[in-house]
Design a protein around this motif. Sequence first.
Motif, PDB file in Angstrom:
ATOM      1  N   MET A 109       0.849  -1.172   0.000  1.00 16.35           N
ATOM      2  CA  MET A 109       0.000   0.000   0.000  1.00 16.35           C
ATOM      3  C   MET A 109       0.896   1.237   0.000  1.00 16.35           C
ATOM      4  O   MET A 109       1.858   1.310   0.745  1.00 16.35           O
ATOM      5  N   ARG A 110       0.532   2.161  -0.819  1.00 18.96           N
ATOM      6  CA  ARG A 110       1.313   3.379  -0.926  1.00 18.96           C
ATOM      7  C   ARG A 110       0.382   4.564  -0.698  1.00 18.96           C
ATOM      8  O   ARG A 110      -0.643   4.700  -1.357  1.00 18.96           O
ATOM      9  N   MET A 111       0.775   5.427   0.241  1.00 23.38           N
ATOM     10  CA  MET A 111      -0.008   6.628   0.516  1.00 23.38           C
ATOM     11  C   MET A 111       0.635   7.816  -0.185  1.00 23.38           C
ATOM     12  O   MET A 111       1.838   7.823  -0.420  1.00 23.38           O
ATOM     13  N   SER A 112      -0.158   8.812  -0.461  1.00 26.42           N
ATOM     14  CA  SER A 112       0.369  10.022  -1.084  1.00 26.42           C
ATOM     15  C   SER A 112       1.232  10.783  -0.085  1.00 26.42           C
ATOM     16  O   SER A 112       1.107  10.614   1.124  1.00 26.42           O
ATOM     17  N   GLU A 113       2.086  11.627  -0.617  1.00 28.13           N
ATOM     18  CA  GLU A 113       2.934  12.420   0.266  1.00 28.13           C
ATOM     19  C   GLU A 113       2.112  13.414   1.076  1.00 28.13           C
ATOM     20  O   GLU A 113       2.547  13.903   2.111  1.00 28.13           O
ATOM     21  N   GLY A 114       0.890  13.687   0.636  1.00 22.18           N
ATOM     22  CA  GLY A 114       0.012  14.571   1.394  1.00 22.18           C
ATOM     23  C   GLY A 114      -0.263  14.064   2.799  1.00 22.18           C
ATOM     24  O   GLY A 114      -0.492  14.859   3.714  1.00 22.18           O
ATOM     25  N   VAL A 115      -0.236  12.741   2.998  1.00 20.36           N
ATOM     26  CA  VAL A 115      -0.434  12.180   4.339  1.00 20.36           C
ATOM     27  C   VAL A 115       0.721  12.604   5.242  1.00 20.36           C
ATOM     28  O   VAL A 115       0.512  13.079   6.361  1.00 20.36           O
ATOM     29  N   GLU A 116       1.938  12.432   4.752  1.00 23.97           N
ATOM     30  CA  GLU A 116       3.110  12.854   5.535  1.00 23.97           C
ATOM     31  C   GLU A 116       3.044  14.350   5.828  1.00 23.97           C
ATOM     32  O   GLU A 116       3.266  14.785   6.954  1.00 23.97           O
ATOM     33  N   TRP A 117       2.714  15.124   4.808  1.00 21.19           N
ATOM     34  CA  TRP A 117       2.640  16.565   4.990  1.00 21.19           C
ATOM     35  C   TRP A 117       1.593  16.946   6.033  1.00 21.19           C
ATOM     36  O   TRP A 117       1.835  17.765   6.908  1.00 21.19           O
ATOM     37  N   GLY A 118       0.424  16.329   5.925  1.00 23.60           N
ATOM     38  CA  GLY A 118      -0.652  16.624   6.867  1.00 23.60           C
ATOM     39  C   GLY A 118      -0.291  16.244   8.289  1.00 23.60           C
ATOM     40  O   GLY A 118      -0.567  16.994   9.238  1.00 23.60           O
ATOM     41  N   LEU A 119       0.332  15.092   8.455  1.00 23.68           N
ATOM     42  CA  LEU A 119       0.733  14.662   9.799  1.00 23.68           C
ATOM     43  C   LEU A 119       1.765  15.616  10.393  1.00 23.68           C
ATOM     44  O   LEU A 119       1.653  16.026  11.557  1.00 23.68           O
ATOM     45  N   HIS A 120       2.766  15.984   9.599  1.00 19.07           N
ATOM     46  CA  HIS A 120       3.784  16.920  10.110  1.00 19.07           C
ATOM     47  C   HIS A 120       3.182  18.271  10.453  1.00 19.07           C
ATOM     48  O   HIS A 120       3.544  18.872  11.475  1.00 19.07           O
ATOM     49  N   CYS A 121       2.264  18.744   9.642  1.00 21.81           N
ATOM     50  CA  CYS A 121       1.622  20.022   9.933  1.00 21.81           C
ATOM     51  C   CYS A 121       0.794  19.941  11.212  1.00 21.81           C
ATOM     52  O   CYS A 121       0.819  20.865  12.029  1.00 21.81           O
ATOM     53  N   CYS A 122       0.082  18.842  11.407  1.00 19.77           N
ATOM     54  CA  CYS A 122      -0.701  18.672  12.642  1.00 19.77           C
ATOM     55  C   CYS A 122       0.211  18.656  13.866  1.00 19.77           C
ATOM     56  O   CYS A 122      -0.096  19.277  14.891  1.00 19.77           O
ATOM     57  N   VAL A 123       1.329  17.960  13.770  1.00 21.08           N
ATOM     58  CA  VAL A 123       2.276  17.920  14.889  1.00 21.08           C
ATOM     59  C   VAL A 123       2.822  19.325  15.149  1.00 21.08           C
ATOM     60  O   VAL A 123       2.861  19.781  16.303  1.00 21.08           O
ATOM     61  N   ALA A 124       3.232  20.022  14.107  1.00 21.07           N
ATOM     62  CA  ALA A 124       3.764  21.381  14.272  1.00 21.07           C
ATOM     63  C   ALA A 124       2.716  22.305  14.896  1.00 21.07           C
ATOM     64  O   ALA A 124       3.023  23.058  15.831  1.00 21.07           O
ATOM     65  N   LEU A 125       1.487  22.233  14.398  1.00 19.60           N
ATOM     66  CA  LEU A 125       0.424  23.065  14.962  1.00 19.60           C
ATOM     67  C   LEU A 125       0.144  22.692  16.415  1.00 19.60           C
ATOM     68  O   LEU A 125      -0.185  23.555  17.237  1.00 19.60           O
ATOM     69  N   GLY A 126       0.295  21.425  16.750  1.00 16.65           N
ATOM     70  CA  GLY A 126       0.133  20.993  18.139  1.00 16.65           C
ATOM     71  C   GLY A 126       1.191  21.596  19.044  1.00 16.65           C
ATOM     72  O   GLY A 126       0.901  22.040  20.157  1.00 16.65           O
ATOM     73  N   TRP A 127       2.427  21.619  18.580  1.00 17.60           N
ATOM     74  CA  TRP A 127       3.509  22.204  19.379  1.00 17.60           C
ATOM     75  C   TRP A 127       3.353  23.715  19.521  1.00 17.60           C
ATOM     76  O   TRP A 127       3.629  24.283  20.567  1.00 17.60           O
ATOM     77  N   ILE A 128       2.869  24.340  18.464  1.00 22.34           N
ATOM     78  CA  ILE A 128       2.718  25.798  18.482  1.00 22.34           C
ATOM     79  C   ILE A 128       1.599  26.210  19.435  1.00 22.34           C
ATOM     80  O   ILE A 128       1.681  27.217  20.111  1.00 22.34           O
ATOM     81  N   GLY A 129       0.552  25.429  19.499  1.00 18.07           N
ATOM     82  CA  GLY A 129      -0.569  25.736  20.387  1.00 18.07           C
ATOM     83  C   GLY A 129      -1.871  25.751  19.624  1.00 18.07           C
ATOM     84  O   GLY A 129      -1.926  26.244  18.485  1.00 18.07           O
ATOM     85  N   GLN A 130      -2.893  25.233  20.233  1.00 18.88           N
ATOM     86  CA  GLN A 130      -4.172  25.031  19.553  1.00 18.88           C
ATOM     87  C   GLN A 130      -4.832  26.326  19.104  1.00 18.88           C
ATOM     88  O   GLN A 130      -5.623  26.328  18.180  1.00 18.88           O
ATOM     89  N   ASP A 131      -4.505  27.454  19.728  1.00 14.53           N
ATOM     90  CA  ASP A 131      -5.142  28.718  19.360  1.00 14.53           C
ATOM     91  C   ASP A 131      -4.349  29.509  18.331  1.00 14.53           C
ATOM     92  O   ASP A 131      -4.811  30.532  17.844  1.00 14.53           O
ATOM     93  N   GLU A 132      -3.154  29.049  18.002  1.00 16.18           N
ATOM     94  CA  GLU A 132      -2.297  29.760  17.061  1.00 16.18           C
ATOM     95  C   GLU A 132      -2.636  29.402  15.620  1.00 16.18           C
ATOM     96  O   GLU A 132      -2.824  28.239  15.300  1.00 16.18           O
ATOM     97  N   VAL A 133      -2.694  30.412  14.765  1.00 16.97           N
ATOM     98  CA  VAL A 133      -3.007  30.233  13.355  1.00 16.97           C
ATOM     99  C   VAL A 133      -1.727  30.403  12.539  1.00 16.97           C
ATOM    100  O   VAL A 133      -0.961  31.330  12.780  1.00 16.97           O
TER     101      VAL A 133
END
Length: 156
Positions: free
Chosen positions: A1-25
């Motif tokens: 099974m092969r996932m698109s690179e968008g999955v990796e991108w989305g996961l990294h962005c979610c992690v980064a946004l988590g570290w930055i803080g839930q209220d930060e845009v």
Amino acid sequence: MRMSEGVEWGLHCCVALGWIGQDEVVSTARLAAKFGLPAAYLNKSLQALVRAGILVSSAGPKGGFRLARAPARITLLEVVDAIEGQEAAFRCTEIRRNGEGAAPPAECRRPCAIASAMRGAEAAWRKELSRQTIAMVMDKAPRSAAERTVRWHAFA
């Protein structure tokens, strides 16, 4: 099974946004620059996460994305499904019923052993991803990665 690179991108962005803080845009352009990604393509993944209720977007000059809920309440499976869709990875077309070596009709009443094995493997994979959250990934990542992300955001 092969996932698109968008999955990796989305996961990294979610992690980064988590570290930055839930209220930060954070804007797509900033996230794309952070990871060296094409902004237009990253935006498609981020919009898919918005449609799935994982991210919230806001428009305007100070607009961007933030997590819709706490990282502990976002599973890896949700991110994968948002970007890849929920369609099964394996599609059985019942080729055992075709050709010169076709199985007799009585044998085809039972589920195909190959399809059963593949569906079982996918169910296990999906179950494991549903157990893992963005918060768990954040906790497992090196502290230096979190610190770099927070510094990067602070100097926006």
